[in-house]
Design an enzyme around this catalytic site. Structure first.
Site, PDB file in Angstrom:
ATOM      1  N   ASP A 227       0.843  -1.203   0.000  1.00 49.74           N
ATOM      2  CA  ASP A 227       0.000   0.000   0.000  1.00 49.74           C
ATOM      3  C   ASP A 227       0.876   1.251   0.000  1.00 49.74           C
ATOM      4  OD1 ASP A 227      -2.176  -1.666   0.181  1.00 49.74           O
ATOM      5  OD2 ASP A 227      -2.305  -1.501   2.376  1.00 49.74           O
TER       6      ASP A 227
HETATM    7  N1  URA Z   1      -1.247  -6.023   3.802  1.00 46.19           N
HETATM    8  C1  URA Z   1      -1.768  -4.771   3.809  1.00 46.19           C
HETATM    9  O1  URA Z   1      -2.825  -4.535   4.345  1.00 46.19           O
HETATM   10  N2  URA Z   1      -1.077  -3.798   3.164  1.00 46.19           N
HETATM   11  C2  URA Z   1       0.114  -3.995   2.567  1.00 46.19           C
HETATM   12  O2  URA Z   1       0.706  -3.051   2.018  1.00 46.19           O
HETATM   13  C3  URA Z   1       0.655  -5.294   2.593  1.00 46.19           C
HETATM   14  C4  URA Z   1      -0.052  -6.295   3.223  1.00 46.19           C
END
Ligand code: URA
Length: 230
Positions: free
Chosen positions: A102
């Site tokens: 993310d």
């Molecule tokens: N899980 C999440 O919620 N976000 C990420 O960036 C990676 C794994």
């Protein structure tokens, strides 16, 4: 790998377009000798551009992903690819992230131009370890920990229960989790499903790769030994 014409090879590696090579030919050497013509054939490891060996093919990168960049080729705001030289964005086949983190997640991110390996590594059947350090909004309760460790919880909008998840408590509001699945926003949705929330997320390890001495935004190329089993 077969030898290729210099104009094709260097345009696939993003150094210039095929037609631009003619006026840049004096920047190129092959096996230490000045390049003679644009249709001369060579392998990438025989070629230098401005006296520097050209980038490997395929290209493998280990990035310490900083906060605030998106793992996408098209989005509003800063993209993860902007961290690299422009030529990496001109590569054919294209450079892609191995899975996604993310925008606000930091840590280990691999990128590659090897489409086959990317497919294998991101397949739901891949058993690659992904280790996350998770800072939580509330201290995790024994019940929350037990539920996520045991597996079986359904995430919102999913129809397949979660696998068991190894988890260690590393601080009053911090855990370290080992995931083998790769669902959309998985860590954040796991904690929401048990009534807690992720404050900060950092991927410490992907397979055997860690950020080591790399600061956020820094990267290095993987060695041939490191990519041999990918
Ligand atoms: N899980 C999440 O919620 N976000 C990420 O960036 C990676 C794994």
């Amino acid at each position: 790998m077969p030898k290729e014409r210099l104009d094709k090879l260097l345009s696939n590696l993003g150094y210039c377009t095929r037609s631009e090579l003619r006026k840049n030919l004096d920047r190129v050497t092959v096996l230490g000798e000045p390049a003679r013509k644009v249709d001369q054939k060579a392998e990438w490891f025989e070629v230098c551009w401005d006296d520097e060996p050209v980038d490997p093919d395929p290209l493998w990168i280990l990035l310490h992903k900083p906060e605030g960049v998106t793992c996408s080729h098209k989005d509003v705001g800063r993209l993860v690819f902007e961290v690299f030289p422009d030529r990496y964005q001109m590569r054919k086949p294209a450079l892609n992230t191995v899975g996604r983190l993310d925008r606000d997640t930091t840590g280990v991110l691999l990128l590659t131009t090897d489409g086959g390996a990317l497919h294998r590594l991101t397949s739901p059947r891949s058993q690659i370890d992904k280790v996350y350090r998770v800072d939580l909004v509330d201290p995790p309760s024994a019940q929350q920990l037990e539920k996520l460790r045991a597996g079986g919880t359904l995430l919102e909008d999913d129809d397949k229960p979660l696998l068991p998840c190894a988890m260690e408590v590393t601080g009053p509001q911090q855990v370290e989790m080992v995931l083998h699945e790769g669902r959309y926003h998985q860590v954040k949705r796991m904690w929401l499903a048990v009534g807690n929330e992720v404050e900060k997320l950092h991927r410490q390890r992907f397979h055997r790769f860690e950020t080591g001495d790399l600061a956020p935004g820094e990267y290095r190329l993987l060695t041939p030994e490191e990519t041999a089993d990918l």
